[in-house]
Design an enzyme around this catalytic site. Structure first.
Site, PDB file in Angstrom:
ATOM      1  N   CYS A  37       0.865  -1.172   0.000  1.00 61.12           N
ATOM      2  CA  CYS A  37       0.000   0.000   0.000  1.00 61.12           C
ATOM      3  C   CYS A  37       0.905   1.226   0.000  1.00 61.12           C
ATOM      4  O   CYS A  37       1.748   1.387   0.892  1.00 61.12           O
ATOM      5  CB  CYS A  37      -0.853  -0.017   1.266  1.00 61.12           C
ATOM      6  N   CYS A  65      -1.231   3.926  -6.283  1.00 61.18           N
ATOM      7  CA  CYS A  65      -2.080   3.217  -5.317  1.00 61.18           C
ATOM      8  C   CYS A  65      -2.215   1.800  -5.846  1.00 61.18           C
ATOM      9  O   CYS A  65      -2.502   1.598  -7.035  1.00 61.18           O
ATOM     10  CB  CYS A  65      -3.454   3.877  -5.201  1.00 61.18           C
TER      11      CYS A  65
HETATM   12  N1  DGL Z   1      -3.921   0.433  -1.808  1.00 61.27           N
HETATM   13  C1  DGL Z   1      -3.722   1.651  -1.074  1.00 61.27           C
HETATM   14  C2  DGL Z   1      -2.590   2.459  -1.635  1.00 61.27           C
HETATM   15  O1  DGL Z   1      -1.755   1.913  -2.349  1.00 61.27           O
HETATM   16  C3  DGL Z   1      -5.015   2.127  -0.677  1.00 61.27           C
HETATM   17  C4  DGL Z   1      -5.458   3.426  -0.455  1.00 61.27           C
HETATM   18  C5  DGL Z   1      -6.532   3.667   0.572  1.00 61.27           C
HETATM   19  O2  DGL Z   1      -6.912   2.792   1.347  1.00 61.27           O
HETATM   20  O3  DGL Z   1      -6.927   4.830   0.587  1.00 61.27           O
HETATM   21  O4  DGL Z   1      -2.412   3.611  -1.359  1.00 61.27           O
END
Ligand code: DGL
Length: 262
Positions: free
Chosen positions: A74, A186
């Site tokens: 993430c 993301c």
């Molecule tokens: N998959 C996350 C990222 O790469 C998620 C973002 C979120 O939960 O706002 O930033």
């Protein structure tokens, strides 16, 4: 050799394509995927809240699974909490940060786009990434909060027209910004990789970090002598949902990625 699992953490399903890439190269590794649905979305949280959330989740994962390594799959959690996690836990922790550096090498126009969560877009870590590696480029930033929510909660049942509609503001923004490359900052966006490519058009190269992160995981496990030689079961843990909700909302994930709910 070390049969303990590699823990992979995201706010939801975003890290799964990263896990898949690693699994396909390291078939004997064992994984525990943690989708922290209770705290989704990470991108609207403060730095302090995210550091606390990630430290608590990691402590819980250590108690329950005794991981040999972790991947923070993430961007939002990584840009904010990687330093704190590395100082609190002694096993290797690999993060995922926006691929600004490769994008700055590849852009011909010296104009790149960055699509990520609000937190990642505004964060001081991202600011420093841009200053350090892309100071000669214009970086057009788009907060894709609605797209992230859509992927986590609606993608499974979505029609093509809905996908096009949710991507339109970003596609318009990047076309207008005249960028030739867009960084997917993301991990959730990989679920719409093909659609993003089609909607953003031929003139925009899409750049993500899946392969770079996957190779880094292989390198770290290899160098530290942590590779496994025995495949057991891969697990999927979701926070904050009842058992029925877990199956109704995430049953497809268990099937598609060969995971067992825990
Ligand atoms: N998959 C996350 C990222 O790469 C998620 C973002 C979120 O939960 O706002 O930033």
């Amino acid at each position: 050799m070390n049969k303990q699992p590699v823990v992979i953490i995201d706010s939801g399903i975003g890290g799964l394509p990263y896990m898949e890439w690693i699994k396909s190269r390291l078939p004997d590794e064992n994984f525990v995927y943690i989708a922290d649905n209770k705290n989704f979305p990470f991108g609207t949280k403060t730095r302090d809240d995210l550091i606390r959330i990630m430290t608590e989740t990691m402590s819980w994962a250590v108690d329950k699974f005794r991981p040999k390594a972790a991947v923070i799959a993430c961007n939002t959690a990584s840009v904010v909490s990687l330093a704190a996690l590395r100082s609190n836990f002694s096993f290797p922790i690999i993060g995922v940060v926006p691929a600004v550096k490769p994008a700055a090498f590849m852009t011909a126009k010296k104009r790149i786009g960055l699509m990520a969560s609000n937190r990642t877009i505004d964060d001081e870590y991202t600011e420093k990434l841009i200053t350090d590696f892309a100071s000669q480029c214009v970086v057009a930033r788009f907060a894709g909060t609605e797209i992230i929510n859509f992927i986590e909660n609606e993608l499974q049942a979505a029609a093509e027209a809905q996908i096009t509609a949710v991507l339109k503001p970003a596609a318009d923004f990047f076309k207008k910004s005249d960028v030739d490359s867009v960084v997917l900052g993301c991990t959730h966006f990989l679920f719409l990789e093909d659609e993003i490519r089609n909607n953003f058009g031929d003139g925009i190269r899409i750049i993500d970090s899946r392969e770079g992160v996957g190779r880094q995981v292989i390198k770290v496990l290899t160098e530290k002598g942590l590779l496994s030689d025995e495949k057991k079961t891969d697990y999927f843990h979701i926070t904050g949902l009842s058992d029925e909700e877990k199956i109704s909302r995430y049953g497809w994930v268990l099937n598609k990625y060969g995971l067992c709910a825990v």
